[in-house]
Design a protein around this motif. Structure first.
Motif, PDB file in Angstrom:
ATOM      1  N   LEU A   4       0.850  -1.185   0.000  1.00  0.00           N
ATOM      2  CA  LEU A   4       0.000   0.000   0.000  1.00  0.00           C
ATOM      3  C   LEU A   4       0.885   1.235   0.000  1.00  0.00           C
ATOM      4  CD1 LEU A   4      -2.584  -1.066   2.735  1.00  0.00           C
ATOM      5  CD2 LEU A   4      -2.744  -1.393   0.260  1.00  0.00           C
ATOM      6  N   VAL A   5       0.611   2.128  -0.925  1.00  0.00           N
ATOM      7  CA  VAL A   5       1.400   3.360  -1.030  1.00  0.00           C
ATOM      8  C   VAL A   5       0.467   4.550  -0.853  1.00  0.00           C
ATOM      9  CG1 VAL A   5       2.909   4.747  -2.468  1.00  0.00           C
ATOM     10  CG2 VAL A   5       3.048   2.246  -2.566  1.00  0.00           C
ATOM     11  N   GLU A   6       0.755   5.334   0.161  1.00  0.00           N
ATOM     12  CA  GLU A   6      -0.080   6.484   0.487  1.00  0.00           C
ATOM     13  C   GLU A   6       0.545   7.762  -0.023  1.00  0.00           C
ATOM     14  OE1 GLU A   6      -0.780   4.325   4.757  1.00  0.00           O
ATOM     15  OE2 GLU A   6       0.065   6.314   4.606  1.00  0.00           O
ATOM     16  N   SER A   7      -0.333   8.733  -0.223  1.00  0.00           N
ATOM     17  CA  SER A   7       0.138  10.072  -0.569  1.00  0.00           C
ATOM     18  C   SER A   7      -0.940  11.071  -0.188  1.00  0.00           C
ATOM     19  CB  SER A   7       0.468  10.166  -2.059  1.00  0.00           C
ATOM     20  OG  SER A   7      -0.678   9.888  -2.839  1.00  0.00           O
ATOM     21  N   GLY A   8      -0.567  12.336  -0.145  1.00  0.00           N
ATOM     22  CA  GLY A   8      -1.560  13.379   0.007  1.00  0.00           C
ATOM     23  C   GLY A   8      -1.588  14.099   1.337  1.00  0.00           C
ATOM     24  N   GLY A   9      -0.762  13.714   2.284  1.00  0.00           N
ATOM     25  CA  GLY A   9      -0.759  14.429   3.554  1.00  0.00           C
ATOM     26  C   GLY A   9      -0.174  15.817   3.406  1.00  0.00           C
ATOM     27  N   GLY A  10      -0.214  16.574   4.495  1.00  0.00           N
ATOM     28  CA  GLY A  10       0.352  17.910   4.472  1.00  0.00           C
ATOM     29  C   GLY A  10      -0.142  18.735   5.627  1.00  0.00           C
ATOM     30  N   SER A  11       0.059  20.028   5.517  1.00  0.00           N
ATOM     31  CA  SER A  11      -0.338  20.964   6.561  1.00  0.00           C
ATOM     32  C   SER A  11      -1.375  21.929   6.016  1.00  0.00           C
ATOM     33  CB  SER A  11       0.881  21.749   7.049  1.00  0.00           C
ATOM     34  OG  SER A  11       1.839  20.894   7.628  1.00  0.00           O
ATOM     35  N   VAL A  12      -2.428  22.118   6.787  1.00  0.00           N
ATOM     36  CA  VAL A  12      -3.485  23.051   6.410  1.00  0.00           C
ATOM     37  C   VAL A  12      -3.944  23.793   7.656  1.00  0.00           C
ATOM     38  CG1 VAL A  12      -4.323  21.713   4.450  1.00  0.00           C
ATOM     39  CG2 VAL A  12      -5.309  21.331   6.704  1.00  0.00           C
ATOM     40  N   GLN A  13      -4.700  24.842   7.430  1.00  0.00           N
ATOM     41  CA  GLN A  13      -5.299  25.562   8.543  1.00  0.00           C
ATOM     42  C   GLN A  13      -6.680  24.988   8.839  1.00  0.00           C
ATOM     43  OE1 GLN A  13      -5.081  29.733   7.376  1.00  0.00           O
ATOM     44  NE2 GLN A  13      -3.194  29.945   8.571  1.00  0.00           N
ATOM     45  N   THR A  14      -7.170  25.313   9.996  1.00  0.00           N
ATOM     46  CA  THR A  14      -8.513  24.879  10.395  1.00  0.00           C
ATOM     47  C   THR A  14      -9.528  25.251   9.328  1.00  0.00           C
ATOM     48  OG1 THR A  14      -7.994  25.075  12.740  1.00  0.00           O
ATOM     49  CG2 THR A  14     -10.312  25.132  12.131  1.00  0.00           C
ATOM     50  N   GLY A  15     -10.371  24.280   8.990  1.00  0.00           N
ATOM     51  CA  GLY A  15     -11.377  24.488   7.960  1.00  0.00           C
ATOM     52  C   GLY A  15     -10.932  24.084   6.569  1.00  0.00           C
ATOM     53  N   GLY A  16      -9.659  23.781   6.416  1.00  0.00           N
ATOM     54  CA  GLY A  16      -9.129  23.405   5.119  1.00  0.00           C
ATOM     55  C   GLY A  16      -9.444  21.968   4.752  1.00  0.00           C
ATOM     56  N   SER A  17      -8.943  21.572   3.584  1.00  0.00           N
ATOM     57  CA  SER A  17      -9.215  20.237   3.057  1.00  0.00           C
ATOM     58  C   SER A  17      -7.927  19.583   2.573  1.00  0.00           C
ATOM     59  CB  SER A  17     -10.194  20.314   1.878  1.00  0.00           C
ATOM     60  OG  SER A  17     -11.436  20.839   2.271  1.00  0.00           O
ATOM     61  N   LEU A  18      -7.922  18.268   2.641  1.00  0.00           N
ATOM     62  CA  LEU A  18      -6.855  17.454   2.077  1.00  0.00           C
ATOM     63  C   LEU A  18      -7.473  16.186   1.537  1.00  0.00           C
ATOM     64  CD1 LEU A  18      -4.029  17.633   4.804  1.00  0.00           C
ATOM     65  CD2 LEU A  18      -3.896  18.572   2.495  1.00  0.00           C
ATOM     66  N   ARG A  19      -6.805  15.594   0.546  1.00  0.00           N
ATOM     67  CA  ARG A  19      -7.238  14.293   0.049  1.00  0.00           C
ATOM     68  C   ARG A  19      -6.069  13.333   0.123  1.00  0.00           C
ATOM     69  NH1 ARG A  19      -9.523  12.200  -5.800  1.00  0.00           N
ATOM     70  NH2 ARG A  19      -7.334  12.410  -6.386  1.00  0.00           N
ATOM     71  N   LEU A  20      -6.289  12.238   0.828  1.00  0.00           N
ATOM     72  CA  LEU A  20      -5.293  11.183   0.923  1.00  0.00           C
ATOM     73  C   LEU A  20      -5.606  10.105  -0.104  1.00  0.00           C
ATOM     74  CD1 LEU A  20      -5.091  10.739   4.806  1.00  0.00           C
ATOM     75  CD2 LEU A  20      -3.909  12.393   3.340  1.00  0.00           C
ATOM     76  N   SER A  21      -4.558   9.512  -0.637  1.00  0.00           N
ATOM     77  CA  SER A  21      -4.706   8.416  -1.592  1.00  0.00           C
ATOM     78  C   SER A  21      -3.962   7.192  -1.080  1.00  0.00           C
ATOM     79  CB  SER A  21      -4.136   8.803  -2.957  1.00  0.00           C
ATOM     80  OG  SER A  21      -4.780   9.934  -3.488  1.00  0.00           O
ATOM     81  N   CYS A  22      -4.473   6.032  -1.441  1.00  0.00           N
ATOM     82  CA  CYS A  22      -3.821   4.780  -1.065  1.00  0.00           C
ATOM     83  C   CYS A  22      -3.942   3.821  -2.239  1.00  0.00           C
ATOM     84  CB  CYS A  22      -4.463   4.196   0.181  1.00  0.00           C
ATOM     85  SG  CYS A  22      -3.757   2.624   0.692  1.00  0.00           S
ATOM     86  N   ALA A  23      -2.819   3.530  -2.854  1.00  0.00           N
ATOM     87  CA  ALA A  23      -2.793   2.627  -4.003  1.00  0.00           C
ATOM     88  C   ALA A  23      -2.330   1.249  -3.556  1.00  0.00           C
ATOM     89  CB  ALA A  23      -1.867   3.171  -5.081  1.00  0.00           C
ATOM     90  N   ALA A  24      -3.085   0.227  -3.971  1.00  0.00           N
ATOM     91  CA  ALA A  24      -2.761  -1.147  -3.583  1.00  0.00           C
ATOM     92  C   ALA A  24      -2.182  -1.906  -4.770  1.00  0.00           C
ATOM     93  CB  ALA A  24      -4.009  -1.850  -3.075  1.00  0.00           C
ATOM     94  N   SER A  25      -1.238  -2.787  -4.468  1.00  0.00           N
ATOM     95  CA  SER A  25      -0.563  -3.544  -5.539  1.00  0.00           C
ATOM     96  C   SER A  25      -1.238  -4.868  -5.834  1.00  0.00           C
ATOM     97  CB  SER A  25       0.894  -3.797  -5.164  1.00  0.00           C
ATOM     98  OG  SER A  25       0.963  -4.640  -4.018  1.00  0.00           O
ATOM     99  N   GLY A  26      -2.228  -5.263  -5.051  1.00  0.00           N
ATOM    100  CA  GLY A  26      -2.880  -6.538  -5.252  1.00  0.00           C
ATOM    101  C   GLY A  26      -4.313  -6.524  -4.761  1.00  0.00           C
ATOM    102  N   TYR A  27      -4.899  -7.722  -4.691  1.00  0.00           N
ATOM    103  CA  TYR A  27      -6.304  -7.809  -4.305  1.00  0.00           C
ATOM    104  C   TYR A  27      -6.525  -7.476  -2.839  1.00  0.00           C
ATOM    105  CZ  TYR A  27     -10.807  -9.731  -3.051  1.00  0.00           C
ATOM    106  OH  TYR A  27     -12.079  -9.875  -2.559  1.00  0.00           O
ATOM    107  N   THR A  28      -7.544  -6.658  -2.607  1.00  0.00           N
ATOM    108  CA  THR A  28      -8.029  -6.405  -1.257  1.00  0.00           C
ATOM    109  C   THR A  28      -9.543  -6.383  -1.303  1.00  0.00           C
ATOM    110  OG1 THR A  28      -7.996  -3.994  -1.518  1.00  0.00           O
ATOM    111  CG2 THR A  28      -5.990  -5.031  -0.675  1.00  0.00           C
TER     112      THR A  28
END
Length: 119
Positions: A4-28
């Protein structure tokens, strides 16, 4: 072995938005998101199964949305209206059975991505 490879974290201020992604290499079957702050146990955030059924912790319900792209074998966590208490290391996890809120039940884990929300 599923990676599983994640991406998308970071720093934001209150009320902001982020999108995290998780790519899988096989069946789940179920993929979930957990978060952890130092000194505390890993906390379940949300999960989604291959039928698109979702579950959310009360603390994020209405603000976070988990979704999937089956063609890319990727799951996303859209986080809106972020609060300082959402600050944590976020991990995606996967298993080949039904979804559960129990971290120990997940066989595969990503490396984690940091989310920091400042007030």
């Amino acid at each position: 072995q599923v990676q599983l490879v994640e991406s998308g974290g970071g720093s934001v201020q209150t009320g902001g938005s982020l999108r995290l992604s998780c790519a899988a290499s096989g069946y789940t079957y179920c993929m979930g998101w957990f978060r952890q702050v130092p000194g505390k146990e890993r906390e379940w955030v949300a999960n989604i199964d291959n039928y698109g059924r979702t579950g959310y912790a009360d603390s994020v319900k209405g603000r976070f949305t988990i979704s999937r792209d089956n063609a890319q074998n990727t799951r996303y966590l859209q986080m809106n209206s972020l609060k300082p208490e959402d600050t944590a290391m976020y991990y995606c996890a996967a298993r080949t059975m039904y979804c559960t809120r129990t971290a120990d039940a997940y066989n595969y884990w990503g490396q984690g991505t940091q989310v920091t929300v400042s007030s």
